[in-house]
Design an enzyme around this catalytic site. Structure first.
Site, PDB file in Angstrom:
ATOM      1  N   HIS A 256       0.807  -1.230   0.000  1.00 25.26           N
ATOM      2  CA  HIS A 256       0.000   0.000   0.000  1.00 25.26           C
ATOM      3  C   HIS A 256       0.832   1.270   0.000  1.00 25.26           C
ATOM      4  O   HIS A 256       0.333   2.328   0.399  1.00 25.26           O
ATOM      5  CB  HIS A 256      -0.895   0.054   1.234  1.00 25.26           C
ATOM      6  CG  HIS A 256      -1.984  -0.955   1.260  1.00 25.26           C
ATOM      7  ND1 HIS A 256      -3.258  -0.697   0.812  1.00 25.26           N
ATOM      8  CD2 HIS A 256      -1.992  -2.231   1.691  1.00 25.26           C
ATOM      9  CE1 HIS A 256      -4.006  -1.778   0.970  1.00 25.26           C
ATOM     10  NE2 HIS A 256      -3.267  -2.729   1.512  1.00 25.26           N
TER      11      HIS A 256
ATOM     12  N   LYS B 132      -7.754  13.830   4.739  1.00 24.20           N
ATOM     13  CA  LYS B 132      -6.867  12.667   4.640  1.00 24.20           C
ATOM     14  C   LYS B 132      -5.872  12.742   5.792  1.00 24.20           C
ATOM     15  O   LYS B 132      -5.771  13.787   6.442  1.00 24.20           O
ATOM     16  CB  LYS B 132      -6.132  12.637   3.298  1.00 24.20           C
ATOM     17  CG  LYS B 132      -5.560  13.993   2.873  1.00 24.20           C
ATOM     18  CD  LYS B 132      -5.019  13.974   1.456  1.00 24.20           C
ATOM     19  CE  LYS B 132      -6.046  14.113   0.367  1.00 24.20           C
ATOM     20  NZ  LYS B 132      -6.370  12.883  -0.323  1.00 24.20           N
ATOM     21  N   ARG B 133      -5.124  11.672   6.031  1.00 24.69           N
ATOM     22  CA  ARG B 133      -4.085  11.738   7.048  1.00 24.69           C
ATOM     23  C   ARG B 133      -3.170  12.921   6.749  1.00 24.69           C
ATOM     24  O   ARG B 133      -2.971  13.279   5.595  1.00 24.69           O
ATOM     25  CB  ARG B 133      -3.233  10.457   7.026  1.00 24.69           C
ATOM     26  CG  ARG B 133      -3.877   9.236   7.614  1.00 24.69           C
ATOM     27  CD  ARG B 133      -2.931   8.046   7.523  1.00 24.69           C
ATOM     28  NE  ARG B 133      -2.711   7.617   6.146  1.00 24.69           N
ATOM     29  CZ  ARG B 133      -1.522   7.333   5.622  1.00 24.69           C
ATOM     30  NH1 ARG B 133      -0.424   7.417   6.344  1.00 24.69           N
ATOM     31  NH2 ARG B 133      -1.406   6.941   4.368  1.00 24.69           N
TER      32      ARG B 133
ATOM     33  N   LYS C 147       1.326  14.186   1.004  1.00 23.30           N
ATOM     34  CA  LYS C 147      -0.021  14.550   0.542  1.00 23.30           C
ATOM     35  C   LYS C 147      -0.148  16.051   0.298  1.00 23.30           C
ATOM     36  O   LYS C 147      -1.072  16.518  -0.326  1.00 23.30           O
ATOM     37  CB  LYS C 147      -1.061  14.079   1.561  1.00 23.30           C
ATOM     38  CG  LYS C 147      -1.128  12.554   1.697  1.00 23.30           C
ATOM     39  CD  LYS C 147      -2.115  12.137   2.779  1.00 23.30           C
ATOM     40  CE  LYS C 147      -2.146  10.646   3.022  1.00 23.30           C
ATOM     41  NZ  LYS C 147      -2.968   9.891   2.046  1.00 23.30           N
TER      42      LYS C 147
ATOM     43  N   THR D 238      -8.399   6.746  -1.691  1.00 23.73           N
ATOM     44  CA  THR D 238      -9.759   6.227  -1.836  1.00 23.73           C
ATOM     45  C   THR D 238     -10.755   7.349  -1.569  1.00 23.73           C
ATOM     46  O   THR D 238     -11.877   7.309  -2.048  1.00 23.73           O
ATOM     47  CB  THR D 238     -10.028   5.057  -0.869  1.00 23.73           C
ATOM     48  OG1 THR D 238      -9.522   5.411   0.418  1.00 23.73           O
ATOM     49  CG2 THR D 238      -9.381   3.784  -1.350  1.00 23.73           C
TER      50      THR D 238
ATOM     51  N   LYS E 275     -14.456   8.531  -3.387  1.00 30.41           N
ATOM     52  CA  LYS E 275     -15.696   8.890  -2.681  1.00 30.41           C
ATOM     53  C   LYS E 275     -16.204  10.247  -3.139  1.00 30.41           C
ATOM     54  O   LYS E 275     -17.411  10.445  -3.338  1.00 30.41           O
ATOM     55  CB  LYS E 275     -15.450   8.901  -1.161  1.00 30.41           C
ATOM     56  CG  LYS E 275     -15.164   7.515  -0.588  1.00 30.41           C
ATOM     57  CD  LYS E 275     -14.573   7.568   0.822  1.00 30.41           C
ATOM     58  CE  LYS E 275     -13.872   6.252   1.137  1.00 30.41           C
ATOM     59  NZ  LYS E 275     -12.892   6.371   2.239  1.00 30.41           N
TER      60      LYS E 275
HETATM   61  C1  NBG Z   1      -2.480   3.805   2.078  1.00 23.92           C
HETATM   62  C2  NBG Z   1      -2.087   4.680   0.893  1.00 23.92           C
HETATM   63  C3  NBG Z   1      -3.291   5.159   0.132  1.00 23.92           C
HETATM   64  C4  NBG Z   1      -4.168   3.982  -0.216  1.00 23.92           C
HETATM   65  C5  NBG Z   1      -4.495   3.167   1.016  1.00 23.92           C
HETATM   66  C6  NBG Z   1      -5.299   1.949   0.695  1.00 23.92           C
HETATM   67  C7  NBG Z   1      -0.997   3.135   3.898  1.00 23.92           C
HETATM   68  C8  NBG Z   1       0.270   2.472   4.267  1.00 23.92           C
HETATM   69  N1  NBG Z   1      -1.278   3.218   2.608  1.00 23.92           N
HETATM   70  O1  NBG Z   1      -2.891   5.808  -1.032  1.00 23.92           O
HETATM   71  O2  NBG Z   1      -1.328   5.769   1.354  1.00 23.92           O
HETATM   72  O3  NBG Z   1      -5.348   4.407  -0.828  1.00 23.92           O
HETATM   73  O4  NBG Z   1      -3.307   2.748   1.645  1.00 23.92           O
HETATM   74  O5  NBG Z   1      -4.680   1.181  -0.272  1.00 23.92           O
HETATM   75  O6  NBG Z   1      -1.718   3.587   4.757  1.00 23.92           O
END
Ligand code: NBG
Length: 877
Positions: free
Chosen positions: A421, A612-613, A618, A722, A726
């Site tokens: 991921h 987002k985080r 980002k 994701t 949405k």
């Molecule tokens: C995150 C990515 C995102 C991705 C999600 C689900 C982690 C390690 N990865 O881009 O940063 O959409 O995983 O796949 O949290």
């Protein structure tokens, strides 16, 4: 009232206990009782002997579902309230009512759950997916359960009949935030889709006592509070203390000679804990299927030392217990301390070992032959967190089932698949060998042996290429001897997948390039998706109704059908209705933010959302520079405020507690918001809101209201995203880089319906190779310079330059994620957004096309891809 339906009276078997010997397990207490957590669990602990076998013919009979009528629902609800919570309606609290409602709904789910298991049992046992994930960011359960069981209207009416406003009960639910962000939410979407497709599967994870921290702001800075999500009761989990499994740690390994004269290795662990099983039901969408999410909680083997307790040393008496139970105490935030690291590895091994053991011992029939495992299970590794499962399965096969190495390895290699991921090298987990040796000595030994064989294979394939061998080795020597979990996963998996097309390409070309050269067929892509149940149907009822009125209801379980809306983009009447939906959703979020946070969003603004985080890649900092530029234009008189498109920017983001730069960014966003929102020169044209504690519940209200979705990561860094999906599905337009799933969104919706900007991944690589100097952009671009100078001057921080020095210093002298290099292009794209928003009718057209063309991003499609490309399990069961 007392004759309420109790569906479980008629059954005596445990779902997912696939045993064909019919060994029954009592479900009784926790399913009908007032508490879902049994506190006297130790009474059950040693009950592993033969169980009561019911002689009644009812034992294997059909499961009776409670009737779908308001009357029956009321009765069941009052039954739960009276005999579960032990209160009459007249004296019940909102929490009593919520718990009783949740348990009532749960009993409907339970009937389907038992029925699903029964159906699957009678079939020829099918291969299953074992989804292993350290995170599930579930969101609230009540509405989803009501939707799945088609009980929303009945429950609402039933509550009315009891004089209760169901919305008040909804608010009572604390969401289980058992994940940090996209990765955990993806797992939650995936289990929803597996159930909806009727994929034979079980999901495993950890029942953290505290989920992702609650974020508050004090003096504009993030302050974390523990997330005690269970403190008001956890009605959705069903505990089975009698099914707990031991998990061991530490100790040493020795050689012994078995009865057959063969040398074997024996692990004598130093300590262990019990993994307590909690089942959560995962309902499919209106298909009668209910799957299982099994979360483990750690419990000490000995609760406490009565002797020491009686002597008065209470802290010491419970020390061992506290230590053991810390394992499932709290969800691990990324980036942390070394002490935390050890606990993290304990968590990973804890849940994976419990899950594999549970599957082999409890889900498979008693006489099950482990040689058949590959026909019965594929464990999907959600990132590297569960990768320790690979040596664990080897250990089980070698040490507990006496298989030879080659045979055990051949089996293990067929039982795992790995999803990566990330693209950030530092996010690929690596464990110090010293830690592994101390905590899991037998596993370390097994990893060494796997690596030995692997390296030998490499030397044969690439004679003389020692550099390559060192790069690919599972064991790294520098800077510290350690285990590369992504390499271990890749070596042992059937398939390795990335989570968006670009990400999977970059995995092959960059992060795991050596491996893809060696085993090209092992690599595949499965683009992420989101569940349309939670993120359209539940979160956006107005849009859902408009869609259903237009093309029928089938889209919820078949999102490709949104395509039928394409023609309506040219229908003025439809566009009008679509705009009304957005207006409605904006009013809704305004109300939510007023009551939740006391934030009053202005009306009539373009709603620009970045949630987002908080992470540098980002680039929340780039968004901040844009805001400061807009503000600067307004206060410097450069533009006439009356000509500016009014805009509200909403942020939502948590920073990992140990991530200093992310926390500085939060501080600065809050400081900028405070200044901008109170400056009369802005003349109501710009507003910045940062509601604290962004979570799934807030996302469900915020995303449907958005006009503009910010997806502005540096190209080549966001694996997928994701949130981007949405937003598009809820009729927001995206401003974004060519990164992650943005690429696929843009291809689907069309360039003309997407605001693309910024460097591409190859351009980024080129600039970095050349040597990136952010200061040059600052010198060259007066607009950028003014924005940075304004921040640096302390304008937003009550005159304090110190308060912003690390942020500004980093941008000017480091800027690892090239925000300054993309700034000019970003501002230009934002100016285009404003112009486009001026033509509301065309904006709606574009937004409708975004909805119509993004059905591909249903997590149902993702799961179908996993099934076709990786799992090969049956659906419709
Ligand atoms: C995150 C990515 C995102 C991705 C999600 C689900 C982690 C390690 N990865 O881009 O940063 O959409 O995983 O796949 O949290």
């Amino acid at each position: 009232m007392t004759d309420a339906p109790t569906p479980l009276d008629l059954v005596a078997e445990d779902p997912e206990n696939d045993r064909t010997d019919g060994a029954p397990v009592s479900l009784s207490e926790s399913t009908t009782g007032g508490t879902s957590e049994r506190t006297d669990g130790h009474a059950w602990r040693h009950e592993t002997g033969p169980r009561h076998t019911p002689t009644s013919t009812l034992a294997n009979g059909p499961v009776i579902s409670p009737p779908h009528t308001v009357d029956a629902f009321v009765k069941a609800f009052l039954h739960e309230l009276n005999f579960g919570q032990g209160v009459p309606l007249s004296r019940s609290s909102v929490n009593d009512q919520y718990l009783a409602l949740a348990r009532t709904v749960r009993s409907y789910l339970m009937a389907r759950w038992l029925e699903t298991a029964r159906r699957r049992r009678t079939d020829k046992p099918a291969k299953m997916v074992g989804y292993l994930s350290a995170e599930y960011l579930l969101g609230r359960q009540l509405d989803n359960a009501l939707l799945a069981t088609e009980l929303t209207d009945i429950a609402t009416e039933a509550m009315v009949a009891c004089g209760i406003e169901i919305d008040d009960l909804r608010q009572q639910e604390v969401e289980p935030g058992l994940g940090n962000g996209g990765l955990g939410r993806l797992a939650a979407c995936f289990i929803d889709s597996m159930a909806t497709l009727g994929a034979s599967s079980i999901a495993y994870g950890i029942r953290y006592e505290y989920g992702i921290f609650q974020q508050t702001f004090v003096d504009n800075r993030q302050v974390e509070k523990p997330d005690a999500w269970l403190s008001m009761g956890g009605p959705w989990g069903v505990v089975h203390p009698e099914m707990e499994v031991p998990v061991n740690f530490g100790g040493h390994v020795e050689t012994y000679v078995g009865e057959d004269g063969r040398e074997r290795r024996r692990w004598t662990p130093a300590w262990g804990v019990m993994a307590l099983r909690y089942n959560y039901m995962v309902p499919g969408y209106q298909n009668g299927v209910v799957n299982t999410l099994r979360l483990w909680r750690a419990r000490a083997t000995e609760s406490f030392d009565l002797h020491i307790f009686n002597a008065g040393d209470y802290a010491e008496a419970v020390r061992a217990q506290t230590f053991a139970e810390n394992i499932s105490k709290v969800l691990y935030p990324e980036d942390s301390t070394p002490q935390g690291k050890e606990l993290r590895l304990q968590q990973q091994y804890f849940f994976v070992a419990a899950s594999i053991k549970d599957f082999i011992q409890h889900t498979m029939p008693k006489d099950f032959d482990v040689r058949d495992l590959p026909e019965r299970i594929i464990f999907q590794l959600n990132d590297t967190h569960p990768v320790i499962g690979i040596p664990e399965l080897m250990r089980i096969l070698l040490d507990e089932h006496d298989l030879e190495w080659e045979e055990a390895w051949a089996i293990t290699k067929q039982c795992f698949a790995y999803t990566c991921h990330t693209l950030l090298p530092e996010a690929l987990e690596v464990w110090p060998v010293s830690l592994m040796e101390r905590l899991l000595p037998r596993h370390m030994e097994i990893i060494y042996r796997i690596n030995e064989d692997f390296v030998a294979e490499l030397r044969e394939t690439y004679p003389g290429d020692e550099l390559r061998v060192r790069r690919m080795s599972i064991i790294a020597d520098h800077p510290e001897r350690s285990v590369r979990m992504a390499h271990l996963a890749t070596v042992a998996s059937v398939k390795v997948n990335g989570v968006a097309a670009l990400h999977s390409e970059l995995l092959k070309e960059k992060v795991l390039n050596d491996f893809s050269e060696l085993w090209p067929e092992r690599f595949t892509n499965v683009t992420n998706g989101v569940t349309p149940r939670r993120f359209i149907k539940l979160s956006n009822p107005e849009q859902s109704k408009l869609i259903s009125d237009t093309i029928g209801k089938g889209w919820v379980a078949n999102l490709d059908r949104l395509e039928e809306l394409v023609g309506y983009a040219d229908d003025a009447d439809f566009r009008e209705k679509f705009r009304a939906v957005k207006a409605h959703n904006k009013t809704r979020i305004r109300n939510v933010l007023v009551s939740r946070d006391g934030i009053a969003l202005p009306e009539g603004h373009l709603l620009d959302v970045m949630v987002k985080r908080l992470h540098e890649y980002k680039r929340q900092s780039l968004k901040l520079l844009h805001i400061v530029t807009l503000y600067d234009r307004l206060i410097s008189g450069e533009v006439d405020p009356s000509t500016v498109t009014p805009r509200t920017v909403v942020f939502g983001a948590k920073a990992a507690p140990g991530y200093a730069m992310a926390k500085e960014t939060i501080f600065l966003i809050n400081s900028v918001a405070q200044t901008v929102n109170n400056d009369p020169r802005v003349d109501g044209r710009l507003f910045v809101a940062f509601p604290p504690n962004y979570n799934v519940t807030l996302a469900e209200k915020l995303i449907p209201a958005a006009d503009l979705s910010e997806q502005i990561s540096l190209a080549g860094k966001e694996a997928s995203g994701t949130g981007n999906m949405k937003f598009a599905l809820n009729g927001a337009l995206t401003i974004g880089t060519d990164d992650g799933a943005n690429v696929e969104i843009r291809q689907l919706v069309g360039d003309e319906n997407f605001f693309l900007f910024g460097m591409t991944e190859p351009e980024v690589a080129e600039l970095q190779a050349k040597g990136y100097r952010p200061g040059e952009y600052y010198e060259r671009d007066p607009q950028l310079r003014r924005a940075i100078d304004l921040i640096a001057s302390g304008h937003f921080t009550k005159g304090s330059r110190d308060a912003v020095s690390s942020f500004v210093g980093d941008l000017l002298y480091n800027d690892r994620f090239l925000a300054l290099a993309d700034y000019a292009a970003y501002i230009e794209a934002q100016d285009k957004v404003e112009a486009a928003y001026g033509d509301q009718d065309n904006w709606s057209r574009m937004a409708i096309l975004n909805v119509a063309r993004t059905g591909f991003f249903s997590s149902d499609r993702s799961i179908r891809d996993y099934i076709d490309r990786i799992w090969h399990v049956k659906t419709g069961v």
